[in-house]
Design an enzyme around this catalytic site. Structure first.
Site, PDB file in Angstrom:
ATOM      1  N   GLY A 212     -66.075  47.175  29.297  1.00 19.51           N
ATOM      2  CA  GLY A 212     -65.885  47.367  27.863  1.00 19.51           C
ATOM      3  C   GLY A 212     -64.607  46.790  27.316  1.00 19.51           C
ATOM      4  O   GLY A 212     -64.302  46.972  26.128  1.00 19.51           O
ATOM      5  N   GLY A 242     -69.167  43.142  31.804  1.00 22.02           N
ATOM      6  CA  GLY A 242     -70.376  42.452  31.369  1.00 22.02           C
ATOM      7  C   GLY A 242     -69.999  41.374  30.384  1.00 22.02           C
ATOM      8  O   GLY A 242     -69.819  40.202  30.732  1.00 22.02           O
ATOM      9  N   ARG A 243     -69.815  41.784  29.134  1.00 24.00           N
ATOM     10  CA  ARG A 243     -69.468  40.843  28.076  1.00 24.00           C
ATOM     11  C   ARG A 243     -68.216  40.043  28.419  1.00 24.00           C
ATOM     12  O   ARG A 243     -68.144  38.838  28.132  1.00 24.00           O
ATOM     13  CB  ARG A 243     -69.275  41.610  26.765  1.00 24.00           C
ATOM     14  CG  ARG A 243     -68.865  40.770  25.572  1.00 24.00           C
ATOM     15  CD  ARG A 243     -68.892  41.586  24.283  1.00 24.00           C
ATOM     16  NE  ARG A 243     -68.373  40.844  23.148  1.00 24.00           N
ATOM     17  CZ  ARG A 243     -67.146  40.988  22.645  1.00 24.00           C
ATOM     18  NH1 ARG A 243     -66.309  41.866  23.181  1.00 24.00           N
ATOM     19  NH2 ARG A 243     -66.754  40.282  21.611  1.00 24.00           N
ATOM     20  N   ARG A 278     -76.197  40.237  17.126  1.00 21.19           N
ATOM     21  CA  ARG A 278     -75.012  41.094  17.114  1.00 21.19           C
ATOM     22  C   ARG A 278     -74.373  41.249  15.730  1.00 21.19           C
ATOM     23  O   ARG A 278     -73.939  42.349  15.369  1.00 21.19           O
ATOM     24  CB  ARG A 278     -73.971  40.591  18.113  1.00 21.19           C
ATOM     25  CG  ARG A 278     -74.414  40.696  19.565  1.00 21.19           C
ATOM     26  CD  ARG A 278     -73.300  40.296  20.527  1.00 21.19           C
ATOM     27  NE  ARG A 278     -72.310  41.360  20.650  1.00 21.19           N
ATOM     28  CZ  ARG A 278     -71.089  41.284  20.173  1.00 21.19           C
ATOM     29  NH1 ARG A 278     -70.679  40.196  19.518  1.00 21.19           N
ATOM     30  NH2 ARG A 278     -70.239  42.290  20.332  1.00 21.19           N
ATOM     31  N   CYS A 311     -86.973  36.039   7.009  1.00 21.81           N
ATOM     32  CA  CYS A 311     -87.145  36.697   5.710  1.00 21.81           C
ATOM     33  C   CYS A 311     -86.610  38.117   5.794  1.00 21.81           C
ATOM     34  O   CYS A 311     -87.350  39.102   5.652  1.00 21.81           O
ATOM     35  CB  CYS A 311     -88.615  36.686   5.296  1.00 21.81           C
ATOM     36  SG  CYS A 311     -89.219  35.034   4.909  1.00 21.81           S
ATOM     37  N   GLU A 312     -85.322  38.216   6.072  1.00 21.41           N
ATOM     38  CA  GLU A 312     -84.605  39.486   6.195  1.00 21.41           C
ATOM     39  C   GLU A 312     -83.250  39.320   5.521  1.00 21.41           C
ATOM     40  O   GLU A 312     -82.502  38.390   5.849  1.00 21.41           O
ATOM     41  CB  GLU A 312     -84.390  39.865   7.667  1.00 21.41           C
ATOM     42  CG  GLU A 312     -85.656  39.989   8.494  1.00 21.41           C
ATOM     43  CD  GLU A 312     -86.394  41.296   8.239  1.00 21.41           C
ATOM     44  OE1 GLU A 312     -85.823  42.183   7.568  1.00 21.41           O
ATOM     45  OE2 GLU A 312     -87.547  41.419   8.706  1.00 21.41           O
TER      46      GLU A 312
END
Length: 381
Positions: A212, A242-243, A278, A311-312
């Site tokens: 993290g 991870g990231r 994200r 289309c959001e």
């Protein structure tokens, strides 16, 4: 990678496109190894599960933290098992317990009920939630009081004892307080709360402090605190980046398809929420670089919203980005996309997921081909 390398990749493989820099993958892992010394490293596979990246980490001695039967299948496909595999998650299925047992993996116990669900004589850690305020988006704060993860500090010693009483190999404790954490003091506070359990748990064999860490975090300082906490328990230190290992190695390349000026200035591109969710999901800010230069550029940059094709209304990759006037066909690079870009991509709108390519030794390797529509509907027929 240089600008010309990115331009070459976009022209050769098309856009949208995920590109990864092998040198940065290796550099990130080196930073973790340098900071944490002899701690055991498990890569949180959910950040990016591409088999080519997994092979690279496995060859460097890294284990895997898995949170689904599919991720466990990837670990098994690569020949990893035993102490190099962790099974995590708050709602494990029977299939996941069985897969973990088959691999001889270590289970991270997320609630007391799991003691009775584990395969016989399982190696296990107890995940503790320190119930803190975490300096990250609410959806990324796994160590907050409102989070669904882990047992309470009060419950942890009882769950450890219950595991031992049931014949399991209770190795120790696990804590992971979130992702993209901005304030390193959060780790100090979490480790401090864990240390308070020493009088009740006695010595432990393992303390897993998760990951993290923010991309610009002082890893040395965090590692020092983690080692000190492990020493309180007399435990071996495990970590689960991870990231941190993959984000900065990855870039999402996207082309401008047009612009419009309504209430705001919109730069319309061929990537969106289906390639990088994200920003929509966490309010994440990814660095944006314009890969065009024009000698006749007369106007000063203005602020643009980078808008995708869905289309959001929420399909925005970035807001208020200063760009020289974009033109159709221009290329943009969105950085820090190596984590949760491809892994969270979707086929919403029957959009084909992009190719992934790896840059190493001055050349490109396709490590995942672009889908076509038939790939998407094949399982429907």
């Amino acid at each position: 990678m240089q600008r010309q390398d990115l331009l070459h990749a976009a022209n050769e493989f098309g856009t949208p496109l995920y590109v990864y820099d092998a040198a940065e993958l290796d550099a990130a892992l080196s930073r973790v190894k340098t900071a944490f010394g002899d701690a055991r490293i498990f890569y949180a596979m959910k950040a990016n599960p591409n088999l080519n990246l997994l092979r690279r980490f496995a060859a460097a001695g890294v284990g895997f933290e898995c949170v689904s039967s599919g991720e466990l299948a990837r670990a098994e496909h690569l020949g990893l098992a035993g102490e190099r595999v962790l099974v995590n998650g708050p709602a494990k299925s029977d299939e996941e317990y069985a897969a973990g047992a088959r691999l001889g993996a270590t289970f991270i116990v997320d609630r007391a009920e799991e003691v009775g669900l584990l395969p016989p004589r399982s190696r296990s850690l107890v995940r503790v939630n320190p119930a803190m305020q975490i300096s990250t988006h609410d959806h990324l704060a796994t160590g907050s009081k409102a989070s669904k993860f882990g047992v309470t500090l009060e419950q942890a010693p009882r769950v450890l004892q219950a595991l031992a009483d049931a014949g399991h190999d209770a190795l120790g404790l696990h804590v992971h307080i979130g992702s993209a954490i901005r304030d390193a003091n959060d780790f100090t506070a979490a480790f401090g709360r864990l240390s308070e359990l020493r009088a009740q748990t006695g010595p432990l064999r393992v303390l897993d402090t998760g990951g993290g860490w923010g991309l610009g975090a002082d890893l040395g300082g965090i590692a020092e605190r983690a080692r000190a906490t492990a020493a309180v328990f007399g435990a071996e230190l495990w970590v689960e980046p991870g990231r941190y290992l993959v984000a900065q190695a990855g870039t999402l390349l996207t082309r401008v398809v047009g612009t419009k000026h309504t209430g705001r200035h919109f730069c319309l591109v061929d990537a969106g929420m289906t390639e990088l969710i994200r920003p929509m999901m966490y309010g994440a800010a990814h660095p944006v670089e314009a890969l065009w230069e024009r000698e006749d550029q007369a106007t000063e940059p203005i602020l643009w919203d980078i808008a995708g094709p869905a289309c959001e209304s929420g399909d925005l990759l970035a807001r208020d980005v200063a760009l020289p006037a974009p033109e159709r066909g221009d290329l943009l690079a969105l950085g820090e996309a190596g984590a949760y870009g491809a892994s969270m991509s979707s086929t919403y709108l029957t959009r084909s997921r992009p190719a992934e390519v790896l840059y190493e030794g001055g050349g490109w390797q396709v490590i995942r081909r672009k889908e076509n529509p038939a790939d998407i509907w094949r399982v429907e027929e």
